[in-house]
Write a protein that holds these residues in place. Structure first.
Motif, PDB file in Angstrom:
ATOM      1  N   GLY A 170       0.809  -1.205   0.000  1.00 51.37           N
ATOM      2  CA  GLY A 170       0.000   0.000   0.000  1.00 51.37           C
ATOM      3  C   GLY A 170       0.843   1.255   0.000  1.00 51.37           C
ATOM      4  O   GLY A 170       2.070   1.198  -0.002  1.00 51.37           O
ATOM      5  N   PRO A 171       0.178   2.383   0.035  1.00 48.76           N
ATOM      6  CA  PRO A 171       0.899   3.658  -0.007  1.00 48.76           C
ATOM      7  C   PRO A 171       1.678   3.916   1.276  1.00 48.76           C
ATOM      8  O   PRO A 171       1.261   3.522   2.362  1.00 48.76           O
ATOM      9  CB  PRO A 171      -0.215   4.692  -0.184  1.00 48.76           C
ATOM     10  N   ILE A 172       2.814   4.549   1.135  1.00 49.16           N
ATOM     11  CA  ILE A 172       3.652   4.901   2.271  1.00 49.16           C
ATOM     12  C   ILE A 172       3.324   6.335   2.646  1.00 49.16           C
ATOM     13  O   ILE A 172       3.703   7.273   1.951  1.00 49.16           O
ATOM     14  CB  ILE A 172       5.135   4.727   1.915  1.00 49.16           C
ATOM     15  N   LEU A 173       2.614   6.488   3.749  1.00 53.75           N
ATOM     16  CA  LEU A 173       2.146   7.808   4.145  1.00 53.75           C
ATOM     17  C   LEU A 173       3.069   8.486   5.151  1.00 53.75           C
ATOM     18  O   LEU A 173       2.999   9.695   5.336  1.00 53.75           O
ATOM     19  CB  LEU A 173       0.729   7.699   4.734  1.00 53.75           C
ATOM     20  N   ASN A 174       3.908   7.713   5.805  1.00 53.20           N
ATOM     21  CA  ASN A 174       4.815   8.277   6.796  1.00 53.20           C
ATOM     22  C   ASN A 174       5.935   9.038   6.086  1.00 53.20           C
ATOM     23  O   ASN A 174       6.704   8.451   5.328  1.00 53.20           O
ATOM     24  CB  ASN A 174       5.391   7.148   7.652  1.00 53.20           C
ATOM     25  N   PRO A 175       6.077  10.345   6.338  1.00 51.49           N
ATOM     26  CA  PRO A 175       7.092  11.130   5.640  1.00 51.49           C
ATOM     27  C   PRO A 175       8.527  10.703   5.954  1.00 51.49           C
ATOM     28  O   PRO A 175       9.443  10.991   5.190  1.00 51.49           O
ATOM     29  CB  PRO A 175       6.840  12.567   6.093  1.00 51.49           C
ATOM     30  N   GLU A 176       8.731  10.000   7.066  1.00 49.08           N
ATOM     31  CA  GLU A 176      10.088   9.563   7.411  1.00 49.08           C
ATOM     32  C   GLU A 176      10.647   8.565   6.405  1.00 49.08           C
ATOM     33  O   GLU A 176      11.847   8.399   6.291  1.00 49.08           O
ATOM     34  CB  GLU A 176      10.106   8.974   8.825  1.00 49.08           C
ATOM     35  N   PHE A 177       9.771   7.884   5.681  1.00 53.47           N
ATOM     36  CA  PHE A 177      10.227   6.924   4.685  1.00 53.47           C
ATOM     37  C   PHE A 177      10.897   7.612   3.491  1.00 53.47           C
ATOM     38  O   PHE A 177      11.442   6.948   2.622  1.00 53.47           O
ATOM     39  CB  PHE A 177       9.076   6.029   4.220  1.00 53.47           C
ATOM     40  N   ARG A 178      10.884   8.921   3.454  1.00 54.69           N
ATOM     41  CA  ARG A 178      11.610   9.660   2.419  1.00 54.69           C
ATOM     42  C   ARG A 178      13.099   9.710   2.716  1.00 54.69           C
ATOM     43  O   ARG A 178      13.900   9.997   1.838  1.00 54.69           O
ATOM     44  CB  ARG A 178      11.090  11.102   2.341  1.00 54.69           C
ATOM     45  N   ASN A 179      13.462   9.451   3.964  1.00 55.78           N
ATOM     46  CA  ASN A 179      14.844   9.551   4.410  1.00 55.78           C
ATOM     47  C   ASN A 179      15.539   8.190   4.278  1.00 55.78           C
ATOM     48  O   ASN A 179      15.154   7.228   4.936  1.00 55.78           O
ATOM     49  CB  ASN A 179      14.857  10.016   5.868  1.00 55.78           C
ATOM     50  N   PRO A 180      16.583   8.100   3.448  1.00 56.83           N
ATOM     51  CA  PRO A 180      17.281   6.824   3.273  1.00 56.83           C
ATOM     52  C   PRO A 180      17.898   6.289   4.568  1.00 56.83           C
ATOM     53  O   PRO A 180      17.955   5.085   4.772  1.00 56.83           O
ATOM     54  CB  PRO A 180      18.376   7.129   2.255  1.00 56.83           C
ATOM     55  N   LEU A 181      18.327   7.173   5.458  1.00 55.13           N
ATOM     56  CA  LEU A 181      18.894   6.709   6.726  1.00 55.13           C
ATOM     57  C   LEU A 181      17.821   6.059   7.602  1.00 55.13           C
ATOM     58  O   LEU A 181      18.088   5.087   8.300  1.00 55.13           O
ATOM     59  CB  LEU A 181      19.572   7.865   7.467  1.00 55.13           C
ATOM     60  N   PHE A 182      16.609   6.590   7.547  1.00 52.47           N
ATOM     61  CA  PHE A 182      15.508   5.983   8.284  1.00 52.47           C
ATOM     62  C   PHE A 182      15.184   4.610   7.702  1.00 52.47           C
ATOM     63  O   PHE A 182      14.983   3.646   8.436  1.00 52.47           O
ATOM     64  CB  PHE A 182      14.272   6.882   8.255  1.00 52.47           C
ATOM     65  N   LEU A 183      15.149   4.514   6.385  1.00 53.44           N
ATOM     66  CA  LEU A 183      14.888   3.221   5.745  1.00 53.44           C
ATOM     67  C   LEU A 183      15.934   2.187   6.146  1.00 53.44           C
ATOM     68  O   LEU A 183      15.617   1.035   6.434  1.00 53.44           O
ATOM     69  CB  LEU A 183      14.869   3.370   4.217  1.00 53.44           C
ATOM     70  N   LYS A 184      17.180   2.610   6.177  1.00 55.47           N
ATOM     71  CA  LYS A 184      18.264   1.702   6.563  1.00 55.47           C
ATOM     72  C   LYS A 184      18.083   1.255   8.018  1.00 55.47           C
ATOM     73  O   LYS A 184      18.248   0.078   8.334  1.00 55.47           O
ATOM     74  CB  LYS A 184      19.614   2.388   6.373  1.00 55.47           C
ATOM     75  N   LEU A 185      17.757   2.178   8.896  1.00 64.43           N
ATOM     76  CA  LEU A 185      17.555   1.859  10.301  1.00 64.43           C
ATOM     77  C   LEU A 185      16.401   0.867  10.472  1.00 64.43           C
ATOM     78  O   LEU A 185      16.525  -0.122  11.204  1.00 64.43           O
ATOM     79  CB  LEU A 185      17.275   3.135  11.100  1.00 64.43           C
ATOM     80  N   VAL A 186      15.302   1.111   9.802  1.00 61.45           N
ATOM     81  CA  VAL A 186      14.145   0.221   9.887  1.00 61.45           C
ATOM     82  C   VAL A 186      14.509  -1.174   9.383  1.00 61.45           C
ATOM     83  O   VAL A 186      14.220  -2.177  10.038  1.00 61.45           O
ATOM     84  CB  VAL A 186      12.947   0.792   9.082  1.00 61.45           C
TER      85      VAL A 186
END
Length: 96
Positions: free
Chosen positions: A20-36
């Motif tokens: 589904g759609p990614i509504l959380n704006p933090e998913f725009r940050n590659p460092l956040f994606l890496k951390l997750v």
């Protein structure tokens, strides 16, 4: 772009990307994606649990998983050593 980045990060770590759609704006940050992705991988999970939002959730999960790994390697005397160390550092930083 967030959708493509999320797909790429999750695929790299062998995880199932969110549906589904990614509504959380933090998913725009590659460092956040890496951390997750690192947190999920360390916890042995393949999907993003419901309710996982924000940097703090991912960071706490990663610290807890690393704490568990450290305890397994070093024995029960080391239980919680990493999280206690990080808390002490944060306390000192806030005091200064």
């Amino acid at each position: 772009m967030e959708f493509d980045a999320c797909q790429a990060f999750f695929q790299h770590y062998g995880l199932k990307p969110p549906v589904g759609p990614i509504l959380n704006p933090e998913f725009r940050n590659p460092l956040f994606l890496k951390l997750v992705c690192k947190a999920l991988h360390s916890l042995g999970q393949t999907t993003l649990p419901a309710g996982w939002t924000g940097f703090q959730t991912a960071l706490v999960a990663l610290i807890r998983s690393r704490d568990s790994e450290f305890t397994i390697k070093q024995g029960p005397i080391a239980k919680g050593a990493l999280s206690r160390s990080l808390e002490a550092i944060a306390r000192r930083m806030s005091e200064s």
